[in-house]
Design a protein around this motif. Structure first.
Motif, short mmCIF file in Angstrom:
data_model
loop_
_atom_site.label_atom_id
_atom_site.label_comp_id
_atom_site.label_asym_id
_atom_site.label_seq_id
_atom_site.Cartn_x
_atom_site.Cartn_y
_atom_site.Cartn_z
N MET A 189 0.85 -1.19 0.00
CA MET A 189 0.00 0.00 0.00
C MET A 189 0.88 1.24 0.00
O MET A 189 1.93 1.28 0.66
N SER A 190 0.46 2.27 -0.73
CA SER A 190 1.24 3.50 -0.83
C SER A 190 1.23 4.27 0.48
O SER A 190 0.53 3.91 1.44
N GLU A 191 2.02 5.35 0.54
CA GLU A 191 2.08 6.18 1.74
C GLU A 191 0.72 6.74 2.13
O GLU A 191 0.42 6.91 3.30
N ARG A 192 -0.11 7.04 1.13
CA ARG A 192 -1.45 7.58 1.39
C ARG A 192 -2.49 6.54 0.97
O ARG A 192 -2.41 5.96 -0.12
N VAL A 193 -3.46 6.30 1.83
CA VAL A 193 -4.52 5.33 1.57
C VAL A 193 -5.52 5.95 0.60
O VAL A 193 -6.05 7.04 0.85
N ARG A 194 -5.79 5.25 -0.48
CA ARG A 194 -6.77 5.71 -1.46
C ARG A 194 -8.17 5.34 -0.95
O ARG A 194 -8.47 4.17 -0.73
N LYS A 241 -2.57 11.03 5.66
CA LYS A 241 -2.36 9.64 5.27
C LYS A 241 -3.42 9.12 4.31
O LYS A 241 -3.48 7.92 4.04
N ALA A 242 -4.26 10.01 3.78
CA ALA A 242 -5.36 9.57 2.91
C ALA A 242 -5.45 10.43 1.66
O ALA A 242 -5.03 11.60 1.65
N GLU A 243 -6.02 9.84 0.62
CA GLU A 243 -6.34 10.54 -0.62
C GLU A 243 -7.77 10.17 -1.01
O GLU A 243 -8.06 8.98 -1.20
N LEU A 244 -8.65 11.14 -1.11
CA LEU A 244 -10.03 10.89 -1.52
C LEU A 244 -10.07 10.75 -3.03
O LEU A 244 -9.78 11.70 -3.77
#
Length: 328
Positions: free
Chosen positions: A1-6, A28-31
């Motif tokens: 999983m990338s640094e930011r959670v999709r 830590k997230a990307e909408l």
């Protein structure tokens, strides 16, 4: 999983706005998408947070490939869509209540477990600063052996969509927190008001497995405008704690001492005084857990547990007898 959670958000209603906001603003997230049955609402919400709106769920999942789907739908519409998402094998965060029917809840938990799926529920009251402080004081033994716990929470609400809406969709927070702080509830008695077959106010007496007793009083015929609309008290042999209006004030008193310790958010601490941002604090724990492969900090099974206790309260009211709560 990338640094930011999709993250994709399912639902474009009032509390869905908080989901979109919190994920958009979290480091830590990307909408990556917002879904609604109404494309116009989905696109309007997506525009607010610089992402894309959809009215086709499978298309959103295929195009955006989310690491997590956050489900925030009308309370009685959780089962079918959550089950559809479980079948897709995508990690989930769902809003409370899990569902209204115990068999449906057991189905969701079982099918998620069969896929070893990350399956979380948003009991965000746990992440209010007063509740976090309460947990710390209980863990430190400052209250001693617990004697009684009480929860009171009332405001405006409607029961037209389910006769026990108040108990299942709102007082589930009380059931969860009472067990979170006091341990398992083993039996209940109950009484309710009756408004043409709906039950807008409920009072339950509780016996905890650890020996303490307690009460839960919740109403949809009160007002959130009233001072002190919410109160949670835990009383032990050595001390007592009070939580007022969830985020407003925490008070700890030592037995026999006339002075008290009081926490309130400081002048610039807008986050701690905000009920909405208890969700952000929950995400501070949830997103790293998902990234590291750990279980969710508040598993969906907690939603099933709250529904199990609520179902026992309903049975106690219907039979007029003390009802045992199944363990688990």
């Amino acid at each position: 999983m990338s640094e930011r959670v999709r993250v994709a958000v399912v639902g474009a209603g009032g509390w869905g706005r908080q989901h979109a906001r919190a994920f958009s603003q979290h480091s830590k997230a990307e909408l990556v998408g917002v879904w609604s049955r109404d494309l116009g609402r989905a696109e309007a919400r997506a525009t607010d947070w610089h992402t894309k709106g959809f009215d086709d769920l499978d298309r959103m999942l295929d195009e955006t490939t989310p690491d997590l789907v956050s489900v925030c739908l009308p309370n009685t519409e959780h089962f079918l869509l959550t089950r559809q998402l479980i079948a897709r094998g995508i990690p989930l965060l769902v809003e409370k209540p899990l569902v209204f029917d115990l068999a449906e809840g057991e189905t969701l938990i079982r099918e998620a477990a069969e896929r070893d799926l990350f399956f979380a529920i948003n009991f965000n009251h746990r992440y209010a600063v007063p509740v976090l402080r309460a947990r710390d004081d209980l863990a430190a033994g400052r209250l001693g052996e617990l004697e009684f716990l009480t929860w009171r929470f009332g405001g405006e609400g409607g029961s037209d969509h389910h006769p026990h809406a108040n108990l299942i969709e709102t007082q589930c927070h009380g059931i969860d927190l009472l067990e979170h702080l006091g341990g398992p509830i083993e039996s209940v008695t109950a009484d309710m008001t009756d408004a043409q077959g709906n039950h807008p106010t409920v009072v339950a007496t509780l016996r905890f497995a650890g020996g303490a007793v307690g009460s839960l009083l919740g109403s949809y015929n009160s007002s959130y405008a009233y001072p002190g609309t919410h109160l949670l008290e835990v009383n032990g042999h050595r001390g007592r704690l009070l939580i007022e209006d969830t985020v407003k004030r925490y008070t700890f008193s030592t037995a026999g001492e006339p002075t008290r310790e009081v926490w309130e958010a400081s002048y610039f601490d807008d986050r701690s005084r905000s009920f909405e941002q208890t969700f952000d604090t929950h995400l501070d724990a949830l997103l790293p857990a998902l990234q590291s492969g750990a279980p969710p900090p508040v598993p969906a099974r907690a939603g099933l547990r709250a529904l199990t206790v609520a179902t026992a309260i309903i049975q106690a009211h219907q039979t007029g007898r003390r009802t045992q709560v199944p363990s688990g």
